[in-house]
Write a protein that holds these residues in place. Structure first.
Motif, short mmCIF file in Angstrom:
data_model
loop_
_atom_site.label_atom_id
_atom_site.label_comp_id
_atom_site.label_asym_id
_atom_site.label_seq_id
_atom_site.Cartn_x
_atom_site.Cartn_y
_atom_site.Cartn_z
N LEU A 1 0.84 -1.21 0.00
CA LEU A 1 0.00 0.00 0.00
C LEU A 1 0.87 1.25 0.00
CD1 LEU A 1 -3.04 0.83 0.36
CD2 LEU A 1 -2.51 1.14 2.77
N ARG B 1 0.58 3.59 -3.35
CA ARG B 1 -0.07 4.90 -3.23
C ARG B 1 0.93 5.99 -2.85
NH1 ARG B 1 -4.34 6.41 -5.31
NH2 ARG B 1 -4.99 7.68 -3.56
N ASN B 2 2.21 5.60 -2.74
CA ASN B 2 3.26 6.57 -2.42
C ASN B 2 2.93 7.32 -1.12
OD1 ASN B 2 5.64 7.80 -2.78
ND2 ASN B 2 4.92 9.30 -4.28
N LEU B 3 2.59 6.54 -0.08
CA LEU B 3 2.14 7.15 1.18
C LEU B 3 3.32 7.36 2.13
CD1 LEU B 3 -0.98 4.92 1.81
CD2 LEU B 3 -0.91 7.17 0.76
N PRO B 4 3.20 8.32 3.02
CA PRO B 4 4.23 8.49 4.05
C PRO B 4 4.10 7.38 5.10
CG PRO B 4 2.47 10.07 4.35
CD PRO B 4 2.16 9.34 3.11
N VAL C 1 2.91 8.21 8.80
CA VAL C 1 1.49 8.40 9.09
C VAL C 1 0.76 7.06 9.07
CG1 VAL C 1 -0.54 9.71 8.51
CG2 VAL C 1 1.69 10.63 7.97
N VAL C 2 1.05 6.24 8.05
CA VAL C 2 0.36 4.95 7.95
C VAL C 2 0.63 4.11 9.19
CG1 VAL C 2 0.22 2.82 6.63
CG2 VAL C 2 0.40 4.98 5.44
N ILE D 1 -5.70 8.65 4.59
CA ILE D 1 -4.40 8.90 3.97
C ILE D 1 -4.32 8.19 2.62
CG2 ILE D 1 -1.91 8.60 4.25
CD1 ILE D 1 -2.92 10.40 6.32
N THR D 2 -4.84 6.94 2.58
CA THR D 2 -4.78 6.19 1.33
C THR D 2 -5.61 6.87 0.26
OG1 THR D 2 -4.66 4.22 2.69
CG2 THR D 2 -5.02 3.88 0.35
N ALA D 3 -6.82 7.34 0.65
CA ALA D 3 -7.69 7.99 -0.32
C ALA D 3 -7.07 9.29 -0.80
CB ALA D 3 -9.06 8.25 0.31
N ALA D 4 -6.48 10.06 0.14
CA ALA D 4 -5.87 11.33 -0.24
C ALA D 4 -4.66 11.08 -1.13
CB ALA D 4 -5.47 12.13 0.99
N GLY D 5 -3.97 9.97 -0.86
CA GLY D 5 -2.83 9.59 -1.69
C GLY D 5 -1.64 10.49 -1.47
N GLY D 6 -0.47 9.97 -1.78
CA GLY D 6 0.73 10.81 -1.70
C GLY D 6 1.04 11.31 -3.09
#
Lengths: 325, 315
Positions: free
Chosen positions: A122, A126-129, A132-133, B305-310
């Protein structure tokens, strides 16, 4: 930081001193551990014995395993702020289901490693930080731990208790276990070709991708390894404490990050060291309580001692690195 | 259609939409009972998250790796300092607030000093600082049972027409923060550093000074937040700031500020703060157990966070 390229003059002598500085830097984790050991030996010589080490390093095995878990995510330029509550969750599952319904316990623990792998996917897709995750996940694990074990209690499975109370001849078990953990992870991450790829994903992801390696896969593998070592840490912890509590692992998040950094790891660039991480964890485990007890420092200042050790080691590293350039 | 495009262009609006949806769900569950009181309560609790959230926002905007993990310890220590200086007397309120502010600012300055002198990532610097601060707080605030001065406690709970005065002041403060971010040299410099620290340095931005000011500002906001919390909850506590580690980071990210730095959003911090508080209210209203509440809070944060996406990395 002097960014000016060194002159070509005296290149060979500079290279020699740079190599020396690098060696010193690599030895820093071992030196800090030695320093703490010398301080303990000086304050209380009787502690340096088979029995003394067994007592002092009692909790070092789970801390070392959690540190190794953290090291894998840091190798991929990520950070896991949920490892502490995850260790607590694993502990609760170990003290309840793994004893009462072993099959279900094993499935749940394997499933939680799967969740870690999914998180890796994930975060990459989604290139998430990751900060935070994993902060969000720390709430999830804590909640699940409370659901599994609302009140402190439970009991470790007997086989786990007998493993953790194993008394090998001559070498205290915590030291033996630390040696084995360090050796296995060092071989896997530093000496195998896929280990190089894993570290490369933190070092230069773009180059790795162009060379045809799947960054999705490296991230999944790194997170799954974190989950695996988190599970081992939680089980080891319950094997020592014999019963569990939903908050039992909360301190491990910060301890594990501190251990990796003490062990010479860096936040970016895939620069980590499994042996250093284990040494860092041992240093923290020793410095946190046995050393302070011998120095008659009240427990209030235990956390501060951890912070101070981190700051001192990092300052020493800066002094050495300055010579390295 | 135009409004839809505007929505998509302004991701921070989603945080307000989320807060509204959660509020409506709760009101529907209670059959309209306590709808207004819920807003009042949400506003008074969101204030504390918004104040530290704005500080954290400035720090995060400085670029990847910049984050202040010492906020919980900072809040805890400042709350104890404020209560001790005030000593329960109304005449010392201003002095106590200034002491908390100074305490927080000093912590922020020390944070930057560690980052600068040891050249370590801010995460580790603020983490090690927070270890030390925590111990200072435990030792300093042990058995501290000083109640806030009555005037101060009343002030933090003061409402006009159902709207907490503290919330109104915080709205003014956030407007100021937004102006500082978008219209003042300080804010523009922070944004420039976050976008490209080297380019900002070449363009003549005083990178070191701006980063120092940002960390000090964040620390000072943590300090004032600690004093206000102690007033609102009628006493200082070592653990009073614990939940603000996640909350301060979460409101920044949910509010549409980029974690990669260089792009900040002040109104979104308010929306996200209200969203988080109302979410907790909703789960409490539904009567779920503590465990389920934690799991759902975590999952919703990860989901948002996933929905907002990076964003894709610039390079």
């Amino acid at each position: 930081m002097t960014a000016i390229a060194p002159g070509t003059l005296q290149k060979s002598s500079q290279r020699g001193s740079a190599a020396r500085a690098r060696l010193l830097r690599g030895l820093l984790p071992a030196l800090s551990l030695a320093l703490v050991l010398i301080a303990i030996a000086w304050l209380n010589p009787r502690a340096i014995s088979y029995f003394g080490f067994n007592l002092m390093l009692n909790l070092a095995i789970p801390i070392a395993l959690a540190t190794i878990a953290q090291m894998f995510v840091i190798a991929g330029n990520e950070l896991d702020l949920s490892i502490g509550t995850f260790v607590g969750f694993v502990g609760c599952v170990t003290a309840t289901w793994l004893r009462d319904a072993p099959l279900m316990g094993i499935v749940v623990l394997l499933g939680s490693i799967g969740v870690y792998a999914l998180l890796g996917a994930l975060i990459h897709l989604r290139n998430l930080p990751s900060i935070v995750v994993t902060l969000g996940m720390s709430f999830v694990w804590q909640g699940l731990a409370i659901l599994v074990l609302p009140k402190p209690g439970g009991k470790a499975p007997d086989w786990l208790l007998s493993i953790m109370s194993f008394k090998p001849p001559y070498i205290p078990f915590p030291i033996l276990a630390a040696l084995i953990i360090a050796a296995v992870v060092h071989f896997g991450l530093m000496r195998t070709s896929y280990g190089v790829i894993l570290r490369g994903s933190g070092g230069n992801a773009a180059a790795l991708r162009r060379a045809g390696w799947s960054l999705l896969r490296t991230k999944i593998v790194l997170f799954a390894l974190t989950g695996l070592f988190g599970v081992l840490s939680g089980m080891a912890l319950i094997g020592i404490t014999t019963s569990a509590d939903a908050n039992i692992g909360n301190g491990y998040t910060l301890l594990s990050i501190a251990g990796v950094i003490l062990g010479g790891g860096e936040f970016v660039g895939g620069r980590v060291s499994p042996i250093g991480a284990v040494l860092g964890a041992l240093t923290l485990a020793l410095a946190a309580s046995p050393l302070l007890t011998f120095m008659h420092i009240p427990p209030d200042w235990q956390v501060a001692a951890n912070g101070a050790i981190l700051i001192i080691v990092l300052a020493a590293r800066v002094l050495i690195s300055r010579r390295e350039r | 259609m135009a409004s839809l495009r505007m929505m998509l262009e302004k991701p921070w609006l989603w945080s307000f939409v989320g807060a509204l949806v959660v509020w409506l769900a709760t009101v529907a569950f209670t059959g309209g009972y306590g709808a207004g009181g819920m807003v009042t309560a949400a506003l008074s609790l969101a204030v504390f998250t918004v104040i530290v959230g704005v500080g954290q926002m400035f720090v995060i905007t400085l670029g990847p790796g910049n984050v202040d993990l010492s906020l919980p310890a900072n809040i805890g220590l400042a709350s104890a300092v404020a209560m001790k200086v005030m000593g329960g007397s109304d005449s010392m309120i201003v002095v106590g607030l200034l002491a908390a502010l100074a305490c927080g600012a000093a912590i922020g300055a020390i944070n930057y000093l560690l980052i600068w002198a040891l050249r370590i990532p801010p995460i580790i610097a603020t983490l090690s600082a927070s270890f030390v601060i925590q111990s200072v707080d435990i030792s300093y605030g042990r058995g501290l049972q000083i109640k806030p001065p009555p005037g101060f406690a009343d002030f933090t709970n003061w409402q006009v027409l159902g709207i907490p005065v503290l919330a109104m002041l915080t709205v003014l403060f956030t407007i100021g923060a937004a102006l500082a971010l978008q219209r003042m040299i300080f804010g523009r410099s922070v944004l420039a550093i976050g976008q490209n620290i080297r380019a900002a340095w070449l363009a003549g931005v005083h990178v070191g000074r701006i980063r120092f000011l940002t960390y000090t500002l964040c620390g000072a906001l943590g300090g004032i937040d600690g004093a206000l919390l102690a007033g609102y909850f009628r006493g200082a506590n070592v653990d009073i700031g614990n939940e603000y580690l996640l909350a301060s980071i979460a409101v920044v990210v949910i509010g549409g500020t980029s974690v990669a730095g260089g792009k900040a959003n002040v109104p979104g911090v308010w929306g996200a703060g209200l969203f988080l508080v109302l979410l907790l209210t909703m789960l409490n209203t539904f009567g779920v157990s503590a465990g389920v509440r934690l799991v759902l809070t975590g999952l919703i944060i990860v989901g948002v966070i996933t929905a907002a996406g990076g964003e894709k990395a610039v390079r």
